[in-house]
Scaffold this active site. Sequence first.
Site, PDB file in Angstrom:
ATOM      1  N   HIS A  37      16.952  28.527   0.102  1.00  0.00           N
ATOM      2  CA  HIS A  37      16.240  28.944   1.319  1.00  0.00           C
ATOM      3  C   HIS A  37      17.225  29.131   2.473  1.00  0.00           C
ATOM      4  CE1 HIS A  37      12.953  26.596  -0.819  1.00  0.00           C
ATOM      5  NE2 HIS A  37      12.334  27.734  -0.582  1.00  0.00           N
ATOM      6  N   ASP A 151      13.131  35.494  -7.342  1.00  0.00           N
ATOM      7  CA  ASP A 151      11.782  35.950  -7.704  1.00  0.00           C
ATOM      8  C   ASP A 151      11.781  37.480  -7.642  1.00  0.00           C
ATOM      9  OD1 ASP A 151      10.131  33.249  -7.569  1.00  0.00           O
ATOM     10  OD2 ASP A 151      11.517  33.261  -5.894  1.00  0.00           O
ATOM     11  N   SER A 187      12.737  24.553  -5.654  1.00  0.00           N
ATOM     12  CA  SER A 187      12.039  23.334  -5.207  1.00  0.00           C
ATOM     13  C   SER A 187      11.548  22.552  -6.417  1.00  0.00           C
ATOM     14  CB  SER A 187      10.853  23.695  -4.312  1.00  0.00           C
ATOM     15  OG  SER A 187      11.284  24.494  -3.229  1.00  0.00           O
TER      16      SER A 187
HETATM   17  P1  AMP Z   1       9.605  29.493  -2.245  1.00  0.00           P
HETATM   18  O1  AMP Z   1       9.674  28.462  -1.161  1.00  0.00           O
HETATM   19  O2  AMP Z   1       9.946  28.961  -3.596  1.00  0.00           O
HETATM   20  O3  AMP Z   1       8.333  30.301  -2.211  1.00  0.00           O
HETATM   21  O4  AMP Z   1      10.769  30.526  -1.922  1.00  0.00           O
HETATM   22  C1  AMP Z   1      10.872  31.155  -0.671  1.00  0.00           C
HETATM   23  C2  AMP Z   1      11.900  32.236  -0.768  1.00  0.00           C
HETATM   24  O5  AMP Z   1      13.152  31.679  -1.165  1.00  0.00           O
HETATM   25  C3  AMP Z   1      11.565  33.313  -1.815  1.00  0.00           C
HETATM   26  O6  AMP Z   1      11.887  34.596  -1.291  1.00  0.00           O
HETATM   27  C4  AMP Z   1      12.447  32.951  -2.983  1.00  0.00           C
HETATM   28  O7  AMP Z   1      12.794  34.059  -3.795  1.00  0.00           O
HETATM   29  C5  AMP Z   1      13.660  32.410  -2.264  1.00  0.00           C
HETATM   30  N1  AMP Z   1      14.449  31.527  -3.126  1.00  0.00           N
HETATM   31  C6  AMP Z   1      13.996  30.484  -3.864  1.00  0.00           C
HETATM   32  N2  AMP Z   1      15.005  29.935  -4.574  1.00  0.00           N
HETATM   33  C7  AMP Z   1      16.112  30.663  -4.294  1.00  0.00           C
HETATM   34  C8  AMP Z   1      17.475  30.612  -4.723  1.00  0.00           C
HETATM   35  N3  AMP Z   1      17.909  29.698  -5.594  1.00  0.00           N
HETATM   36  N4  AMP Z   1      18.340  31.510  -4.213  1.00  0.00           N
HETATM   37  C9  AMP Z   1      17.920  32.446  -3.320  1.00  0.00           C
HETATM   38  N5  AMP Z   1      16.651  32.549  -2.868  1.00  0.00           N
HETATM   39  C10 AMP Z   1      15.762  31.676  -3.355  1.00  0.00           C
END
Ligand code: AMP
Length: 283
Positions: A37, A151, A187
């Site tokens: 993030h 994603d 997460s």
């Molecule tokens: P989430 O909180 O899991 O919904 O993720 C929020 C954003 O962070 C989304 O755009 C995800 O694709 C991105 N994200 C999650 N994990 C990673 C990672 N390891 N590297 C880069 N972006 C990430």
Amino acid sequence: MIVVETIDKIREAVKGLQSEGKKVAFVPTMGALHNGHLSLFRLAKKHADEVVVSIYVNPEQFGPNEDFGNYPRNLERDLTFCKEEGISVVFTPSDEIMYGKGKKFLSIEIEELNDYLDGGSRPGYFQGIALVVNKLFNIVGPDVAVFGQKDYQQFQIIHQMVKEFNHDLELVMAPIERAEDGLALSSRNAYLSKEERELAPLMYNTMKKVVQEIQNGLLEPDSLLDKEQQQLETKGFKNDYLSVFSMNRMTPVSQLKKGETYLLAGAVYLGKTRLIDNIIFEC
Ligand code: AMP
């Protein structure tokens, strides 16, 4: 940094910044922030003057047997990270603010882009994401929005939504942030036991090996993918999918063409934890 919970307040904050001539980038998250993030926040800052983050665990994108109730939540820690990263505004709406009360009459349908990968395995998942992201774009009104390659299918669906629904913003994709041993940060990694965490990087290592074989000339990778999935099973993974997909249509490709770019994407379970990863590569 200000933290706001209501639609009026987030609109006022973002419009205030924009009226000063500032470009605003938006990073939607579900919280439980990690370095992945934070890498999005830093990229957002390169594309705008101010960064707005939302922290909202969207119930609409979880299936009935998924981990909505257990999803890690730690708002205080998340807000400390946001402050350290120089975030201007954090939006932390409640379910009632996001979805209101009473019957809903509208939804977002997705064709084709949703048939495979996580869309195929998690019915309703991307409809829930498209719905919340559409609402968040309308609520926040950013100039730029940043999403992770982690994603990739989500990015592709949102990209199409921005195009078809005429959202007036620029979309930016951030690369996958990994732990030192290669595991994509997530997460959900917090759910892994010590043994599972040690095993987890094998997924990415396997994917790198497959890409290497393809780049060495293997243009029909399905039997290799089957073999590698069997190997992962013997090591303790439970496979969902591991395939090469087209970059735009998100459909599986068995016969690759030299010079084309593809997505190798996989999803596995380690115990109850679902892990996804992908590699974009040129054949
Ligand atoms: P989430 O909180 O899991 O919904 O993720 C929020 C954003 O962070 C989304 O755009 C995800 O694709 C991105 N994200 C999650 N994990 C990673 C990672 N390891 N590297 C880069 N972006 C990430």
